[in-house]
Structures are given as structure tokens and as C-alpha cells.
Write a protein that holds these residues in place. Sequence first.
Motif, PDB file in Angstrom:
ATOM      1  N   PHE A  45       2.998  10.558  -7.362  1.00  0.00           N
ATOM      2  CA  PHE A  45       3.837  11.105  -8.422  1.00  0.00           C
ATOM      3  C   PHE A  45       3.095  11.162  -9.749  1.00  0.00           C
ATOM      4  N   LEU A  46       2.398  10.110 -10.101  1.00  0.00           N
ATOM      5  CA  LEU A  46       1.721  10.049 -11.397  1.00  0.00           C
ATOM      6  C   LEU A  46       0.606  11.083 -11.503  1.00  0.00           C
ATOM      7  N   ASP A  99       0.820  -1.216   0.000  1.00  0.00           N
ATOM      8  CA  ASP A  99       0.000   0.000   0.000  1.00  0.00           C
ATOM      9  C   ASP A  99       0.852   1.264   0.000  1.00  0.00           C
ATOM     10  N   ILE A 100       1.940   1.260   0.749  1.00  0.00           N
ATOM     11  CA  ILE A 100       2.817   2.435   0.803  1.00  0.00           C
ATOM     12  C   ILE A 100       3.447   2.688  -0.565  1.00  0.00           C
ATOM     13  N   ARG A 101       3.976   1.644  -1.183  1.00  0.00           N
ATOM     14  CA  ARG A 101       4.613   1.803  -2.492  1.00  0.00           C
ATOM     15  C   ARG A 101       3.586   2.266  -3.536  1.00  0.00           C
ATOM     16  N   LYS A 102       2.404   1.700  -3.465  1.00  0.00           N
ATOM     17  CA  LYS A 102       1.352   2.089  -4.400  1.00  0.00           C
ATOM     18  C   LYS A 102       0.997   3.555  -4.258  1.00  0.00           C
ATOM     19  N   GLN A 103       0.791   4.017  -3.034  1.00  0.00           N
ATOM     20  CA  GLN A 103       0.378   5.407  -2.823  1.00  0.00           C
ATOM     21  C   GLN A 103       1.467   6.395  -3.238  1.00  0.00           C
ATOM     22  N   PHE A 151      10.461  10.655  -1.787  1.00  0.00           N
ATOM     23  CA  PHE A 151       9.801   9.362  -1.888  1.00  0.00           C
ATOM     24  C   PHE A 151      10.167   8.469  -0.718  1.00  0.00           C
ATOM     25  N   TYR A 152       9.204   7.649  -0.317  1.00  0.00           N
ATOM     26  CA  TYR A 152       9.522   6.516   0.542  1.00  0.00           C
ATOM     27  C   TYR A 152      10.433   5.603  -0.271  1.00  0.00           C
ATOM     28  N   ASN A 153      11.586   5.248   0.288  1.00  0.00           N
ATOM     29  CA  ASN A 153      12.562   4.446  -0.442  1.00  0.00           C
ATOM     30  C   ASN A 153      12.761   3.121   0.271  1.00  0.00           C
TER      31      ASN A 153
END
Length: 211
Positions: free
Chosen positions: A76-77, A67-71, A188-190
Motif C-alpha cells: 500500500f505505501l 511477514d504477511i502483515r509487513k508485505q 488487504f489480508y485482514n
Amino acid sequence: MKIQPEEQYKFLKISLPDGASANEHSVLLHACCAPCSAAIVECMLRNGIRPTVYFSNSNIYPQQEFDIRKQELIRFLQQQDVPYVEDEYDHADWKKAIAGLENEPERGSRCSVCFQYRLHHAARYAQAHGFKWLTTTLASSRWKNIRQIDTAGMVAVSDCPDVEWWSQNWRKGGLQLRRSELLRLNEFYNQLYCGCEFSLAASEAMRNRDK
């Protein structure tokens, strides 16, 4: 944040593999996360290609990480006005696909099957929705074997007659540097591991060895 053209790093000039002009159904870009996607999306936009981004990553564990990566990717998009499509998250089905390969090392046969699983989902979506080209942000990571990804991509499109695999080294032409810049600019969350529980365990073991 939306990156203004005058602030953008001048990097790789690209065109579609067949030299044709891009349209809204030219490119489906399989994306794994925002840090790996940002420079590629920006590069495509600068070169007149507006991809649709397809988030198909049932390998990611746990659900909270997914969910974190998706959000972060969606954030960004939306700033770039780039279309986003999400595949169903089914980690249990993904685990069935890689059964017996759990103890394989990173870049081993488990990763090959994982890439094929995700890219085949993307290829079927591309076939069903009229996209000609499929490519992936997986090829932007210096931790991954590009030849392994290309092989997975070609296998993925093999039963989708109207879809072709776009093989591209998304690290060259300044894209690796721009990836780092956009990660910092967008905060970004990395993530610190590829995605699955097996890569997480390997990453944690490596960090423990380095202590």
C-alpha cells in the motif's frame, strides 16, 4: 490500488497539533498493519502531511504472520509513495518485556506494556532521526482502548526530549468507514487477531464458543 482524489471519501480535516506546516521530518507514524494504516495515511496525505511509516511489531506471532502483515503494508505505501522504515523483529525480547502478564485479558496490563514497548522503539527512532511528532495506527482499531494507547504513547516519548506524542482519535470523522472501504478496495489480508500468541488464543477460543 492507488486511490484517486476524486474517488476518496471526504472525511476528517487534520493539522499538526502545534499548527505548524508539515515537513519531511514532522510525523513518524507507527503502523501495525495495512488495514489499520490505509485510511490514516490517506487522511494525512489529503491534509498535506506526508508521514514516514515505522513498522515496529515484535509482538506479532508467528514470523509468517509478521511477514504477511509487513508485505501488505509495504504494498500500500509504495502505491502512495510514502516512506517506510522497519524495526528489527525480536519476538523473544518482546516476550521478556511482557513476562508474567501472559494470562492477562485483552485490554489488560499486557496490552499496556506491549504498546509501550513498540511505541518506545518508535520514539527512539523519531528522536534519532529528527521527527517531532509520533502517533500510531493502533488508535484506529475499535477493539483497543484509546486512553490506554495514549498513556503508552506519552510514556514512550517521556525520555525522548525532542519528540512529542500526537494524541488523535483515528476512528472519527469518517475514518472508520474509510478503513472498511480501503480494506475492500485493496483486498488487504485482514488478520483475525491483534498479533501475539495470547491474542491468537483468545480469538480462537471466542470463535470456538460461537460455533
